[in-house]
Design a protein around this motif. Structure first.
Motif, mmCIF file in Angstrom:
data_model
loop_
_atom_site.group_PDB
_atom_site.id
_atom_site.type_symbol
_atom_site.label_atom_id
_atom_site.label_comp_id
_atom_site.label_asym_id
_atom_site.label_seq_id
_atom_site.Cartn_x
_atom_site.Cartn_y
_atom_site.Cartn_z
ATOM 1 N N GLU A 27 0.697 -1.405 0.019
ATOM 2 C CA GLU A 27 0.016 0.044 -0.229
ATOM 3 C C GLU A 27 0.810 1.166 -0.026
ATOM 4 O O GLU A 27 0.609 2.285 -0.720
ATOM 5 C CB GLU A 27 -0.857 -0.199 1.186
ATOM 6 C CG GLU A 27 -1.941 -1.140 1.154
ATOM 7 C CD GLU A 27 -2.652 -0.881 2.740
ATOM 8 O OE1 GLU A 27 -3.748 -0.913 2.464
ATOM 9 O OE2 GLU A 27 -1.891 -1.251 3.700
ATOM 10 N N ARG A 73 2.212 1.813 -3.422
ATOM 11 C CA ARG A 73 1.115 2.333 -4.489
ATOM 12 C C ARG A 73 0.914 3.890 -4.148
ATOM 13 O O ARG A 73 0.775 4.299 -5.014
ATOM 14 C CB ARG A 73 -0.154 1.442 -4.315
ATOM 15 C CG ARG A 73 -0.029 0.091 -4.433
ATOM 16 C CD ARG A 73 -1.301 -0.643 -4.113
ATOM 17 N NE ARG A 73 -1.140 -1.967 -4.781
ATOM 18 C CZ ARG A 73 -2.224 -2.990 -4.521
ATOM 19 N NH1 ARG A 73 -3.103 -2.664 -3.841
ATOM 20 N NH2 ARG A 73 -1.877 -4.076 -5.235
ATOM 21 N N ILE A 74 0.687 4.296 -2.968
ATOM 22 C CA ILE A 74 0.531 5.488 -2.645
ATOM 23 C C ILE A 74 1.864 6.519 -3.341
ATOM 24 O O ILE A 74 1.789 7.745 -3.677
ATOM 25 C CB ILE A 74 0.395 5.747 -1.247
ATOM 26 C CG1 ILE A 74 -0.495 7.203 -1.068
ATOM 27 C CG2 ILE A 74 1.503 6.093 -0.312
ATOM 28 C CD1 ILE A 74 -1.728 7.128 -1.558
ATOM 29 N N GLU A 132 2.494 10.515 -10.001
ATOM 30 C CA GLU A 132 1.693 10.499 -10.698
ATOM 31 C C GLU A 132 0.719 11.782 -10.841
ATOM 32 O O GLU A 132 0.501 12.441 -11.940
ATOM 33 C CB GLU A 132 0.759 9.364 -11.250
ATOM 34 C CG GLU A 132 1.509 8.270 -11.784
ATOM 35 C CD GLU A 132 0.552 7.484 -12.821
ATOM 36 O OE1 GLU A 132 -0.518 7.476 -12.506
ATOM 37 O OE2 GLU A 132 1.309 6.965 -13.958
ATOM 38 N N CYS A 146 -5.193 8.017 8.710
ATOM 39 C CA CYS A 146 -4.516 7.229 7.790
ATOM 40 C C CYS A 146 -3.398 8.010 6.939
ATOM 41 O O CYS A 146 -3.919 8.675 6.285
ATOM 42 C CB CYS A 146 -5.540 6.447 7.092
ATOM 43 S SG CYS A 146 -4.631 5.357 5.884
ATOM 44 N N LEU A 204 -2.327 7.306 4.171
ATOM 45 C CA LEU A 204 -2.667 7.121 2.751
ATOM 46 C C LEU A 204 -3.725 7.845 2.408
ATOM 47 O O LEU A 204 -3.534 8.568 1.134
ATOM 48 C CB LEU A 204 -2.969 5.396 2.710
ATOM 49 C CG LEU A 204 -2.057 4.372 2.790
ATOM 50 C CD1 LEU A 204 -2.544 3.000 2.794
ATOM 51 C CD2 LEU A 204 -0.625 4.661 2.195
ATOM 52 N N MET A 205 -4.562 7.958 3.175
ATOM 53 C CA MET A 205 -5.976 8.677 2.949
ATOM 54 C C MET A 205 -5.403 10.175 2.837
ATOM 55 O O MET A 205 -6.012 11.215 2.258
ATOM 56 C CB MET A 205 -7.040 8.590 3.870
ATOM 57 C CG MET A 205 -8.322 9.363 3.451
ATOM 58 S SD MET A 205 -8.843 8.714 1.964
ATOM 59 C CE MET A 205 -10.030 7.627 2.243
ATOM 60 N N ALA A 259 -3.928 11.284 -0.100
ATOM 61 C CA ALA A 259 -4.913 11.689 -1.265
ATOM 62 C C ALA A 259 -5.474 12.885 -1.040
ATOM 63 O O ALA A 259 -5.601 13.573 -2.061
ATOM 64 C CB ALA A 259 -5.985 10.373 -1.196
ATOM 65 N N HIS A 260 -5.788 13.224 0.018
ATOM 66 C CA HIS A 260 -6.248 14.563 0.395
ATOM 67 C C HIS A 260 -5.365 15.833 0.125
ATOM 68 O O HIS A 260 -5.857 16.669 -0.558
ATOM 69 C CB HIS A 260 -6.949 14.596 1.740
ATOM 70 C CG HIS A 260 -8.227 14.017 1.985
ATOM 71 N ND1 HIS A 260 -9.224 14.602 2.978
ATOM 72 C CD2 HIS A 260 -8.787 12.986 1.772
ATOM 73 C CE1 HIS A 260 -10.266 13.763 2.968
ATOM 74 N NE2 HIS A 260 -9.872 12.701 1.970
#
Lengths: 617, 84
Positions: free
Chosen positions: A243, A246-247, A253, A278, A280-281, A284-285
């Motif tokens: 994970e 991936r992040i 990208e 988290c 990872l989240m 994303a934010h």
């Protein structure tokens, strides 16, 4: 012979050509040779022009309507038939034009409403659609403290602060705490990791193994258990390496320079707060907010972590609000940030304040937050412990050349402005003595004290303006409005929430504030986590605010000056009492910087843990 | 091919005005709307009732914080496919 035009723009529309003319003007400004045909030209006339001048790019503007498909299909067919199509890039723009529709109609690119000149340039130059084409790549990080002298503008207050700060530094010089000791061990661990490479499995390294045991000796049982027996706390979950990989791939990208929120260089930088639990989240934010133009991000850690003696290691999420500080979580987030994004770690209210500064200084953060008065009066930490840790943390900030901001969250508990501002200035004065740059972070919102006293019954402008005036008249230092602006004015209704943030931003900008922390439109929603879409809501609102107000000013009433002067007098009175008390810890315990009646409660976490440096733990 | 549902970062909102008899009725209808569409994890973020109408913001939660994020694995899968 006809001049060689690179770009031909043709409004294939009986009346409308304003959009195309704006693009034409923008392209010409960037040095392109353009020719813009008038409205109401026929397909045949356009093809005749392309044949005549041989443009590399043909941009057609057309408001979608009956007969569009037939009309543009005929244009494409004629370009084909005359052998020109393969040599011309063909773009179609207008209301309701999408990339998909343009492709269906035989065009290379479609442009909808709001198309920027940069996007068209990307098309002309054959660059990626997502590439904003910002000149010079990543913009430099903005130095919020640039140009500030940290001189006292109020001589008498300055002299008082100087004496209080000197006394505090001497008084606390002899003390240490488990938090400070851990910070020093963490520095050593990071030092060995840097020599050996940043592998998490370095815990098997003999020196690190010894250091981790030493670290564990300064932790509470739950955290020590992690280091000695590899048992993580119950409310955390370890992330899988897959994970994490991936992040990182996702963030690479999605990292592109974004159009700025600001329309002038004088407008303040904008920060958001994150801490979903988290990393990872969070990433994303953060990537979403970066794409929509945010300048900086502020990390919030969970309350329980701030009340634990020690930080764990590894990639971990938690079910609580706030994301854990671990060296690995911090490194991961750092790795995923855009190079231009400013990054701040909250370090001001718990037992891990000094270590957070060590992590920030070693792992690439730009700034931290430190205010022992907030931590000791409404952050749950024992005031004496908080002071020892905070002064040690400021010394570490000096070592790493880290800027820190001084928030006044205890004003949200009900402590009046004069007391919270007195505490801001005591911390700033201590930092000044240690040559550490600070950012003053007043509340820029509704607050309990203001509600009780009624200073915002008529408007939200005057008292917020008075706060900024008072700060500026005491010290020449940068100001961050927060935190977030408009706090306690937001509702669950997203339009109201976004507008309130935008109005507070406009006012803060007008008052010459350097940096603003904004909320999402989920600020008042307590039923679940903040959604990324809600963060973008307010970024959009702020962008529109900057565009609307530019460099104009909002004019407060005369009440601003009356309240501003009252706050300054109040700060002066509070500081005189603090000096008279002789010890800032006693001043805090004595309620001089906030008492129970005002909503300040002395924290109990870490009580009795401070010790003299030459005494064994 | 990507599935749109799996690309949702965290949640999505349905903003709607429902004709109803009271705020409670509107709240009940909003929940019913979510369930009728097969959504189990939802919340009414905002409701305002005026004159037989309720303006509602209904949030459908897709990715819970700390859970497995489908948008992350979908992204990597598509990259892997491109490489192949």
């Amino acid at each position: 012979m006809e001049r060689q035009f690179e770009i031909l723009l043709a409004p294939l529309d009986p009346v409308h050509d304003v959009g195309l003319r704006l693009i034409s003007k923008g392209l010409a400004h960037k040095g392109y040779n353009t020719k813009c045909l008038p409205p109401d030209v026929s397909v045949e006339e356009i093809v005749e022009q392309t044949n005549l001048i041989g443009p590399k790019t043909l941009l057609i503007g057309r408001t979608i309507g009956y007969g569009l498909a037939e009309l543009v299909a005929r244009l494409v067919d004629m370009l084909d038939a005359t052998g020109q199509r393969r040599d011309i890039k063909l773009g179609l723009g207008g209301k309701n034009i999408t990339q998909e529709l343009a492709a269906e109609l035989g065009f290379d690119r479609g442009f909808g409403p709001g198309t920027t000149v940069d996007q068209v340039v990307n098309f002309i130059e054959g660059r990626n659609e997502q590439d904003t084409g910002l000149e010079g790549g990543w913009p430099d990080k903005k130095d919020i403290t640039l140009g500030y002298s940290y001189r006292y503008n109020h001589e008498e207050i300055g002299e008082l602060l100087d004496r209080i700060a000197e006394d505090a530094l001497q008084r606390f010089e002899m003390f240490s705490s488990p938090g400070l000791e851990r910070a020093y061990v963490r520095e050593k661990i990071i030092g060995v990791e840097n020599e050996e490479g940043n592998q998490y499995d370095n815990r098997l390294h003999p020196t690190i193994k010894t250091l981790r045991e030493e670290y564990a000796s300064h932790c509470n049982e739950e955290i020590a258990n992690f280091y000695l027996n590899s048992i993580p706390p119950s409310n955390v979950k370890e992330l899988q390496q897959e994970e994490v990989d991936r992040i990182v791939s996702f963030s690479c990208e999605s990292s592109h320079p974004a159009p700025r929120l600001q329309t002038t260089n004088s407008q303040p930088s904008i920060f958001i707060q994150y801490g979903t639990g988290c990393p990872l989240m969070d990433i994303a934010h953060i990537k979403g907010c970066e794409a929509w133009g945010v300048d900086g991000v502020l990390h919030f850690d969970p309350v329980w972590s701030a009340r634990s003696e020690g930080l764990i290691e590894g990639y971990f999420s938690t079910s609580d609000s706030g994301t854990l500080y671990t060296p690995q979580n911090i490194r991961l987030i750092r790795k995923c940030l855009n190079p231009s994004t400013l990054w701040s770690l909250r370090a001001h209210r718990g037992l891990n304040t000094p270590e957070t500064v060590v992590l920030a200084g070693n792992l690439g953060a730009d700034m931290v937050k430190i205010n022992p008065f907030y931590g000791g009066l409404s952050g749950g930490t024992d005031p004496e412990r908080m002071l020892v840790d905070a002064i040690g943390a400021i010394k570490l900030a000096a070592k790493y050349d880290l800027v820190f901001d001084i928030p006044v969250g205890h004003e949200l508990a009900g402590v009046p402005t004069k007391k919270t501002f007195a505490s801001i200035f005591i911390v700033a004065a201590i930092a000044k003595k240690l040559n550490v740059r600070t950012i003053l972070t007043p509340l820029f919102c509704y607050s309990p004290h203001v509600i009780i006293e009624g200073q915002m019954e008529n408007n939200y402008v005057d008292y917020n303006a008075a706060r900024i005036k008072a700060l500026k008249q005491v010290m020449d230092a940068p100001i961050r409005a927060g935190e977030p602006v408009g706090f306690m004015t937001h509702t669950e209704e997203r339009v109201q929430s976004a507008v309130s943030t935008a109005m507070h931003t406009a006012l803060a900008m007008s008052l010459g504030v350097d940096n603003i922390v904004i909320a999402s439109t989920d600020e008042a929603y307590s039923g679940g986590p903040i959604a990324l879409a809600s963060r973008i809501d307010t970024l959009k609102a702020v962008k529109e605010t900057f565009r609307f107000f530019g460099t104009t000013e909002i004019l407060p009433t005369d009440q601003k000056d009356i309240w501003g002067d009252e706050i300054i007098e109040g700060i002066f009175d509070v500081l005189k009492l603090v000096e008279k008390k002789g010890d800032i810890a006693d001043a805090m315990y004595g309620g001089l910087l906030g008492d129970k009646e005002e909503g300040a409660y002395f924290g109990r976490t870490g009580k009795g843990t401070v010790f003299k440096k030459n005494e064994a733990l | 091919m990507k599935k749109a549902w799996k690309q949702i970062v965290d949640s999505f909102d349905i903003e709607v005005v429902l004709i109803c008899d009271s705020k409670e009725d509107g709240y009940h209808l909003a929940k019913q709307l979510a369930e009728e569409h097969g959504f189990n994890d939802y919340d009414v973020v905002f409701i305002e009732y005026l004159n037989k109408m309720a303006r509602i913001r209904l949030r459908i939660n897709v990715s819970q914080v700390g859970s497995h994020y489908s948008w992350l694995s979908e992204k990597v899968n598509s990259l892997d496919n491109e490489k192949r």
